[in-house]
Design a protein around this motif. Structure first.
Motif, PDB file in Angstrom:
ATOM      1  N   ARG A 128       0.932  -1.218  -0.133  1.00  0.00           N
ATOM      2  CA  ARG A 128       0.106  -0.445   0.157  1.00  0.00           C
ATOM      3  C   ARG A 128       0.884   1.083   0.081  1.00  0.00           C
ATOM      4  N   GLU A 129       1.918   0.534   0.556  1.00  0.00           N
ATOM      5  CA  GLU A 129       2.788   2.468   0.373  1.00  0.00           C
ATOM      6  C   GLU A 129       3.590   2.677  -0.497  1.00  0.00           C
ATOM      7  N   LEU A 130       3.603   1.408  -1.129  1.00  0.00           N
ATOM      8  CA  LEU A 130       4.541   1.510  -2.381  1.00  0.00           C
ATOM      9  C   LEU A 130       3.817   2.564  -3.581  1.00  0.00           C
ATOM     10  N   LEU A 131       2.704   1.494  -2.979  1.00  0.00           N
ATOM     11  CA  LEU A 131       1.600   2.063  -4.204  1.00  0.00           C
ATOM     12  C   LEU A 131       1.071   3.682  -4.068  1.00  0.00           C
ATOM     13  N   CYS A 132       0.961   4.003  -3.298  1.00  0.00           N
ATOM     14  CA  CYS A 132       0.845   5.252  -2.963  1.00  0.00           C
ATOM     15  C   CYS A 132       2.338   6.088  -3.708  1.00  0.00           C
ATOM     16  N   ASN A 172       4.349   5.036  -5.543  1.00  0.00           N
ATOM     17  CA  ASN A 172       4.751   5.586  -7.321  1.00  0.00           C
ATOM     18  C   ASN A 172       2.870   5.954  -7.703  1.00  0.00           C
ATOM     19  N   GLN A 173       2.266   5.969  -7.496  1.00  0.00           N
ATOM     20  CA  GLN A 173       0.949   6.656  -7.517  1.00  0.00           C
ATOM     21  C   GLN A 173      -0.143   7.637  -6.719  1.00  0.00           C
ATOM     22  N   ARG A 174       0.301   8.510  -6.976  1.00  0.00           N
ATOM     23  CA  ARG A 174      -0.327   9.775  -6.042  1.00  0.00           C
ATOM     24  C   ARG A 174      -1.537   9.785  -6.332  1.00  0.00           C
ATOM     25  N   LYS A 175      -2.682   9.627  -7.511  1.00  0.00           N
ATOM     26  CA  LYS A 175      -3.670   9.694  -7.161  1.00  0.00           C
ATOM     27  C   LYS A 175      -4.091   8.370  -5.949  1.00  0.00           C
ATOM     28  N   MET A 176      -3.923   7.840  -5.867  1.00  0.00           N
ATOM     29  CA  MET A 176      -4.610   6.300  -5.001  1.00  0.00           C
ATOM     30  C   MET A 176      -3.822   7.240  -3.532  1.00  0.00           C
ATOM     31  N   GLU A 177      -2.487   7.857  -3.485  1.00  0.00           N
ATOM     32  CA  GLU A 177      -2.516   8.428  -2.147  1.00  0.00           C
ATOM     33  C   GLU A 177      -3.823   9.604  -1.953  1.00  0.00           C
ATOM     34  N   GLN A 178      -4.406   9.924  -2.980  1.00  0.00           N
ATOM     35  CA  GLN A 178      -5.382  11.116  -3.228  1.00  0.00           C
ATOM     36  C   GLN A 178      -6.967  10.587  -2.243  1.00  0.00           C
ATOM     37  N   PHE A 179      -7.011   8.960  -3.416  1.00  0.00           N
ATOM     38  CA  PHE A 179      -8.327   7.767  -3.324  1.00  0.00           C
ATOM     39  C   PHE A 179      -8.266   7.622  -1.754  1.00  0.00           C
ATOM     40  N   TYR A 180      -6.721   7.278  -0.553  1.00  0.00           N
ATOM     41  CA  TYR A 180      -6.896   6.596   0.199  1.00  0.00           C
ATOM     42  C   TYR A 180      -6.963   8.143   1.074  1.00  0.00           C
ATOM     43  N   LEU A 181      -6.425   9.313   1.335  1.00  0.00           N
ATOM     44  CA  LEU A 181      -6.403  10.336   2.038  1.00  0.00           C
ATOM     45  C   LEU A 181      -8.172  10.504   2.213  1.00  0.00           C
ATOM     46  N   LYS A 182      -8.704  10.464   0.923  1.00  0.00           N
ATOM     47  CA  LYS A 182     -10.483  10.714   0.562  1.00  0.00           C
ATOM     48  C   LYS A 182     -11.376   9.687   1.113  1.00  0.00           C
ATOM     49  N   LYS A 183     -11.275   8.329   0.799  1.00  0.00           N
ATOM     50  CA  LYS A 183     -11.449   7.578   1.930  1.00  0.00           C
ATOM     51  C   LYS A 183     -11.696   7.410   3.558  1.00  0.00           C
ATOM     52  N   SER A 184     -10.047   8.014   3.810  1.00  0.00           N
ATOM     53  CA  SER A 184     -10.138   8.174   5.344  1.00  0.00           C
ATOM     54  C   SER A 184     -11.036   9.394   5.911  1.00  0.00           C
ATOM     55  N   SER A 185     -11.334   9.985   4.798  1.00  0.00           N
ATOM     56  CA  SER A 185     -11.497  11.407   5.699  1.00  0.00           C
ATOM     57  C   SER A 185     -13.345  11.287   5.533  1.00  0.00           C
ATOM     58  N   PHE A 186     -13.169  10.530   4.822  1.00  0.00           N
ATOM     59  CA  PHE A 186     -15.272   9.365   4.692  1.00  0.00           C
ATOM     60  C   PHE A 186     -15.263   8.634   5.986  1.00  0.00           C
ATOM     61  N   GLY A 187     -14.605   8.236   5.893  1.00  0.00           N
ATOM     62  CA  GLY A 187     -14.377   6.957   7.260  1.00  0.00           C
ATOM     63  C   GLY A 187     -14.524   7.460   8.647  1.00  0.00           C
TER      64      GLY A 187
END
Lengths: 186, 186
Positions: free
Chosen positions: B111-115, B117-132
Motif C-alpha cells: 500500500r505504501e509502495l502503491l501510494c 508510485n501512484q499519487r492518485k491512490m494517495e489522494q484516493f486513500y486520503l478521501k476514503k480515510s476522511s469519509f471513514g
C-alpha cells in the motif's frame, strides 16, 4: 505559534525550512477567549483548526437540550466539524473554548491547494487521518464494551492532564455518564 | 473482481487503464467460505481487505466472552484491524465471514509502495480515510445521543439491505443492545 506546527508535522514527515515556509503561508492565526465559539451549530464551518495553545470542546446538543461531547481538543490536536468542513453543509457540531485558545486555521480550498503543491502534506494528512480513524474505532469499542469505571480510566490515559483542566460536568458529557455516576468514580 | 475495484476507485479519482493496471498489480485475490476468518485476534493482520462480494464482521470479544461488533463489511467496503495493520502489532479484532466472501488484499508495504508510485491512490486513500473518520464520528454521536429505536433506524439507513443478510443476534451486538430489546424494535 508556527514553531509548534512545524514540530508537530515533523513528527510524521521531515521538512526543510523552505518547505515549511510554504506550508505556513496557507495558515492564518486566530485567538479566542474562553467561552467563544470556533464553530456554531447551523453555521458554516470553513476552517480546520490546529490548537497551538488552549482547550476546546466539540459537541452536539440533542433535541432535549442535553450536550454530548464528541471530542476535546488540546495542544496539537486538529479539530473542526469535518462533515461540514468537507461538504460545505452547515455545522451539526459546535466547538467552543474551555480556556483561552490560540489556533492556526486553514480553509478547505487552501488545504487542497497545499496538498496539491506539497506532497509531504498529503502524506502527513493521510497518516493523521489514519491515526484519527483508529482512535475513533477505539472509542466506539470503548463505548460498546466498557463500564463507567473503565471508560473513565481510558480517558485519563488518552487525555493526560485533561482531568485538571475540565469541569466534571464536561467529563461526564464526554463519557456518556451522569454527573452522579462520574462522582462515584473520581 | 478487478472491475469492481476500478469502479470503486473511480468514484473518487479518475484513472486511465494503464494507471489501473499498475494499481491492480498490488492486490491479490482471496476467497473465503462462510465462518472462515480473515483476521484472528492475537495473530498478525498483514492485509487490508476490499470486499468485492460477500459480507464480513469485525468484532472484539470481551473478557466475559461477549462479542461486540465494531463494523460490518459488505460489497465495496475496506476492512481490517487498522491498529494492527499499521503498527505490526497482533490483532485485537477478529474478522470473519457471515457469507462466502471474495476480497482483494493489499499488504501495508504494498500500500505504501502503491501510494509512492501512484499519487492518485494517495489522494484516493486520503478521501476514503476522511469519509471513514466522519462515519465513525457519526457512530460515536449516535452511541452517545440516541435511544435503541433511533439507533436501529440509523443502522437501516447506513447499511441498506443488511437487515436481510444478518441474524438479529449480530445486529444487537453491533448496536450495543440486548437481543430482547432489539426484538421489541424490529
Amino acid at each position: 505559534m508556527l514553531t509548534t506546527l512545524k514540530q508537530h508535522i515533523e513528527q510524521l514527515v521531515p521538512l526543510t525550512d523552505a518547505e515549511f515556509a510554504q506550508i505556513a503561508s496557507f495558515f492564518t492565526e486566530k485567538k479566542f477567549k474562553k467561552h467563544q465559539f470556533l464553530i456554531q451549530e447551523g453555521e458554516a464551518a470553513p476552517y480546520e483548526f490546529f490548537v497551538v495553545k488552549g482547550l476546546v470542546k466539540a459537541y452536539h446538543t440533542d433535541t432535549d437540550g442535553k450536550t454530548h461531547i464528541l471530542q476535546f481538543g488540546q495542544e496539537q490536536w486538529w479539530i473542526t466539524d469535518y462533515q461540514a468542513f468537507y461538504s460545505g453543509a452547515t455545522a451539526t457540531l459546535a466547538i467552543d473554548c474551555i480556556e483561552d485558545t490560540h489556533v492556526l486555521c486553514i480553509t478547505r480550498a487552501n488545504r487542497e491547494l497545499l496538498c496539491a503543491n506539497q506532497r509531504k502534506m498529503e502524506q502527513f494528512y493521510l497518516k493523521k487521518s489514519s491515526f484519527g480513524y483508529m482512535a475513533l474505532q477505539r472509542r466506539i469499542l470503548s463505548l460498546l464494551t466498557t463500564n463507567a469505571k473503565e471508560r473513565y480510566e481510558q480517558l485519563l490515559l488518552q487525555y493526560p492532564g485533561l482531568i485538571n483542566r475540565v469541569p466534571k460536568t464536561l467529563i461526564a458529557a464526554y463519557l456518556g455518564l451522569s454527573r452522579e455516576t462520574l462522582s462515584r468514580l473520581s
